[in-house]
Design a protein around this motif. Structure first.
Motif, short mmCIF file in Angstrom:
data_model
loop_
_atom_site.label_atom_id
_atom_site.label_comp_id
_atom_site.label_asym_id
_atom_site.label_seq_id
_atom_site.Cartn_x
_atom_site.Cartn_y
_atom_site.Cartn_z
N LYS A 143 0.84 -1.20 0.00
CA LYS A 143 0.00 0.00 0.00
C LYS A 143 0.87 1.25 0.00
CE LYS A 143 -4.19 -1.77 2.19
NZ LYS A 143 -5.03 -1.76 3.39
N ILE A 144 1.90 1.26 0.82
CA ILE A 144 2.81 2.41 0.87
C ILE A 144 3.49 2.59 -0.48
CG2 ILE A 144 4.97 3.25 1.89
CD1 ILE A 144 4.04 1.92 4.54
N GLY A 145 3.90 1.50 -1.09
CA GLY A 145 4.54 1.57 -2.40
C GLY A 145 3.61 2.12 -3.47
N VAL A 146 2.35 1.69 -3.46
CA VAL A 146 1.37 2.18 -4.43
C VAL A 146 1.13 3.67 -4.22
CG1 VAL A 146 -1.09 2.05 -5.08
CG2 VAL A 146 0.24 -0.05 -4.81
N GLU A 147 1.03 4.10 -2.96
CA GLU A 147 0.82 5.52 -2.67
C GLU A 147 2.00 6.36 -3.17
OE1 GLU A 147 0.09 5.77 1.54
OE2 GLU A 147 -1.81 4.71 1.37
N ARG A 148 3.21 5.86 -3.00
CA ARG A 148 4.39 6.59 -3.48
C ARG A 148 4.39 6.71 -5.00
NH1 ARG A 148 8.95 3.84 0.39
NH2 ARG A 148 8.40 4.98 2.27
N VAL A 149 4.02 5.62 -5.68
CA VAL A 149 3.98 5.64 -7.14
C VAL A 149 2.94 6.64 -7.63
CG1 VAL A 149 3.34 4.27 -9.18
CG2 VAL A 149 4.87 3.30 -7.45
N ARG A 150 1.74 6.62 -7.01
CA ARG A 150 0.67 7.55 -7.42
C ARG A 150 1.09 9.00 -7.15
NH1 ARG A 150 -4.25 3.92 -5.13
NH2 ARG A 150 -4.41 2.56 -6.95
N SER A 151 1.74 9.22 -6.02
CA SER A 151 2.18 10.57 -5.69
C SER A 151 3.23 11.05 -6.71
CB SER A 151 2.79 10.56 -4.29
OG SER A 151 3.44 11.77 -4.01
N ARG A 152 4.10 10.17 -7.10
CA ARG A 152 5.14 10.51 -8.07
C ARG A 152 4.53 10.81 -9.44
NH1 ARG A 152 10.26 12.40 -8.18
NH2 ARG A 152 11.40 11.46 -9.88
N LYS A 153 3.50 10.02 -9.80
CA LYS A 153 2.83 10.23 -11.08
C LYS A 153 2.13 11.59 -11.11
CE LYS A 153 0.35 6.86 -12.77
NZ LYS A 153 -0.52 5.67 -12.90
N VAL A 154 1.53 11.98 -10.00
CA VAL A 154 0.83 13.25 -9.92
C VAL A 154 1.83 14.41 -10.06
CG1 VAL A 154 -0.49 14.76 -8.38
CG2 VAL A 154 -1.09 12.35 -8.59
N GLN A 155 3.02 14.25 -9.51
CA GLN A 155 4.04 15.30 -9.58
C GLN A 155 4.51 15.51 -11.00
OE1 GLN A 155 7.12 14.14 -6.87
NE2 GLN A 155 5.93 14.68 -5.04
N HIS A 156 4.49 14.49 -11.85
CA HIS A 156 5.00 14.62 -13.22
C HIS A 156 3.87 14.70 -14.16
CE1 HIS A 156 9.19 14.21 -12.22
NE2 HIS A 156 8.92 13.16 -11.48
#
Length: 141
Positions: free
Chosen positions: A128-141
Protein backbone atom coordinates in the motif's frame (compact mmCIF):
# COMPACT_ATOMS: atom_id res chain seq x y z
CA UNK A 1 6.49 -37.91 49.32
CA UNK A 2 8.92 -35.72 51.27
CA UNK A 3 11.31 -36.95 53.93
CA UNK A 4 10.29 -34.28 56.39
CA UNK A 5 11.93 -31.07 57.50
CA UNK A 6 15.70 -30.98 57.09
CA UNK A 7 17.90 -28.97 59.40
CA UNK A 8 19.65 -26.38 57.26
CA UNK A 9 23.32 -26.46 58.10
CA UNK A 10 26.49 -27.13 56.15
CA UNK A 11 27.04 -30.77 55.27
CA UNK A 12 30.49 -31.68 56.52
CA UNK A 13 31.01 -34.86 54.47
CA UNK A 14 32.25 -33.68 51.02
CA UNK A 15 30.73 -36.65 49.18
CA UNK A 16 27.33 -36.19 50.78
CA UNK A 17 27.54 -32.45 50.18
CA UNK A 18 28.25 -33.00 46.46
CA UNK A 19 25.42 -35.53 46.12
CA UNK A 20 23.00 -33.17 47.85
CA UNK A 21 24.16 -30.29 45.70
CA UNK A 22 23.65 -32.27 42.49
CA UNK A 23 20.21 -33.53 43.47
CA UNK A 24 18.95 -30.15 44.65
CA UNK A 25 20.42 -28.37 41.63
CA UNK A 26 18.67 -30.83 39.31
CA UNK A 27 15.42 -30.28 41.20
CA UNK A 28 15.85 -26.52 40.90
CA UNK A 29 16.54 -26.77 37.16
CA UNK A 30 13.48 -29.00 36.73
CA UNK A 31 11.30 -26.42 38.52
CA UNK A 32 12.77 -23.62 36.40
CA UNK A 33 12.04 -25.60 33.23
CA UNK A 34 8.47 -26.27 34.34
CA UNK A 35 7.98 -22.60 35.20
CA UNK A 36 9.23 -21.56 31.76
CA UNK A 37 6.79 -23.96 30.07
CA UNK A 38 3.77 -23.17 32.24
CA UNK A 39 4.17 -19.39 32.24
CA UNK A 40 5.88 -18.95 28.87
CA UNK A 41 8.69 -17.17 30.69
CA UNK A 42 12.43 -17.03 30.25
CA UNK A 43 14.05 -18.38 33.39
CA UNK A 44 17.74 -18.25 34.23
CA UNK A 45 19.45 -20.22 36.97
CA UNK A 46 22.97 -19.99 38.24
CA UNK A 47 24.68 -22.23 40.72
CA UNK A 48 28.10 -21.51 42.11
CA UNK A 49 30.69 -24.26 42.10
CA UNK A 50 34.27 -24.29 43.29
CA UNK A 51 36.42 -22.33 40.84
CA UNK A 52 38.07 -25.31 39.13
CA UNK A 53 34.70 -26.92 38.48
CA UNK A 54 33.25 -23.62 37.32
CA UNK A 55 36.04 -23.32 34.74
CA UNK A 56 35.28 -26.82 33.49
CA UNK A 57 31.56 -26.01 33.34
CA UNK A 58 32.19 -22.83 31.36
CA UNK A 59 34.54 -24.68 28.98
CA UNK A 60 31.91 -27.40 28.48
CA UNK A 61 29.25 -24.78 27.77
CA UNK A 62 31.50 -23.00 25.28
CA UNK A 63 32.16 -26.30 23.46
CA UNK A 64 28.45 -27.16 23.37
CA UNK A 65 27.51 -23.76 21.97
CA UNK A 66 30.41 -23.74 19.53
CA UNK A 67 32.35 -20.87 21.08
CA UNK A 68 36.15 -20.97 21.03
CA UNK A 69 38.02 -21.96 24.18
CA UNK A 70 39.29 -18.69 25.64
CA UNK A 71 42.38 -20.39 27.11
CA UNK A 72 43.58 -21.56 23.70
CA UNK A 73 46.34 -19.17 22.48
CA UNK A 74 45.21 -19.71 18.88
CA UNK A 75 42.09 -17.62 19.59
CA UNK A 76 43.96 -14.66 21.00
CA UNK A 77 45.83 -13.87 17.77
CA UNK A 78 44.84 -11.04 15.46
CA UNK A 79 44.98 -13.42 12.50
CA UNK A 80 42.26 -15.61 13.99
CA UNK A 81 39.98 -12.64 14.66
CA UNK A 82 40.55 -11.19 11.19
CA UNK A 83 39.51 -14.48 9.61
CA UNK A 84 36.55 -14.68 11.98
CA UNK A 85 35.47 -11.15 10.95
CA UNK A 86 35.77 -12.00 7.27
CA UNK A 87 33.71 -15.15 7.72
CA UNK A 88 31.01 -13.19 9.56
CA UNK A 89 30.99 -10.53 6.82
CA UNK A 90 30.46 -13.25 4.20
CA UNK A 91 27.62 -14.73 6.26
CA UNK A 92 25.97 -11.33 6.63
CA UNK A 93 26.28 -10.66 2.91
CA UNK A 94 24.74 -14.03 2.06
CA UNK A 95 21.86 -13.45 4.49
CA UNK A 96 21.22 -9.95 3.14
CA UNK A 97 21.12 -11.28 -0.44
CA UNK A 98 18.73 -14.04 0.59
CA UNK A 99 16.54 -11.51 2.41
CA UNK A 100 16.48 -9.16 -0.59
CA UNK A 101 15.56 -12.03 -2.92
CA UNK A 102 12.79 -13.19 -0.58
CA UNK A 103 11.37 -9.68 -0.31
CA UNK A 104 11.42 -9.28 -4.10
CA UNK A 105 9.58 -12.57 -4.53
CA UNK A 106 7.03 -11.64 -1.88
CA UNK A 107 6.41 -8.18 -3.35
CA UNK A 108 5.75 -9.74 -6.74
CA UNK A 109 3.23 -12.14 -5.18
CA UNK A 110 5.42 -15.21 -5.44
CA UNK A 111 6.40 -17.58 -2.64
CA UNK A 112 3.77 -16.23 -0.23
CA UNK A 113 2.30 -19.59 0.78
CA UNK A 114 4.92 -19.96 3.51
CA UNK A 115 4.06 -16.59 5.08
CA UNK A 116 1.93 -16.34 8.18
CA UNK A 117 -0.89 -13.87 8.76
CA UNK A 118 1.40 -11.37 10.45
CA UNK A 119 3.89 -11.40 7.56
CA UNK A 120 1.07 -11.14 5.02
CA UNK A 121 -0.37 -8.06 6.77
CA UNK A 122 3.08 -6.47 6.86
CA UNK A 123 3.53 -7.22 3.16
CA UNK A 124 0.14 -5.69 2.43
CA UNK A 125 1.12 -2.51 4.32
CA UNK A 126 4.38 -2.30 2.37
CA UNK A 127 2.53 -2.71 -0.92
CA UNK A 128 0.00 0.00 0.00
CA UNK A 129 2.81 2.41 0.87
CA UNK A 130 4.54 1.57 -2.40
CA UNK A 131 1.37 2.18 -4.43
CA UNK A 132 0.82 5.52 -2.67
CA UNK A 133 4.39 6.59 -3.48
CA UNK A 134 3.98 5.64 -7.14
CA UNK A 135 0.67 7.55 -7.42
CA UNK A 136 2.18 10.57 -5.69
CA UNK A 137 5.14 10.51 -8.07
CA UNK A 138 2.83 10.23 -11.08
CA UNK A 139 0.83 13.25 -9.92
CA UNK A 140 4.04 15.30 -9.58
CA UNK A 141 5.00 14.62 -13.22
Amino acid sequence: MGTGKVELKRIENPTSRQVTFSKRRNGLLKKAFELSILCDAEVACSSSLPLARMDRSIAKYRREVGLPDSNNPQFSTMEFWRSEIEELKRSISTLEDHCRNSISLHLSGEDILALGMRELKQLERQLKIGVERVRSRKVQH
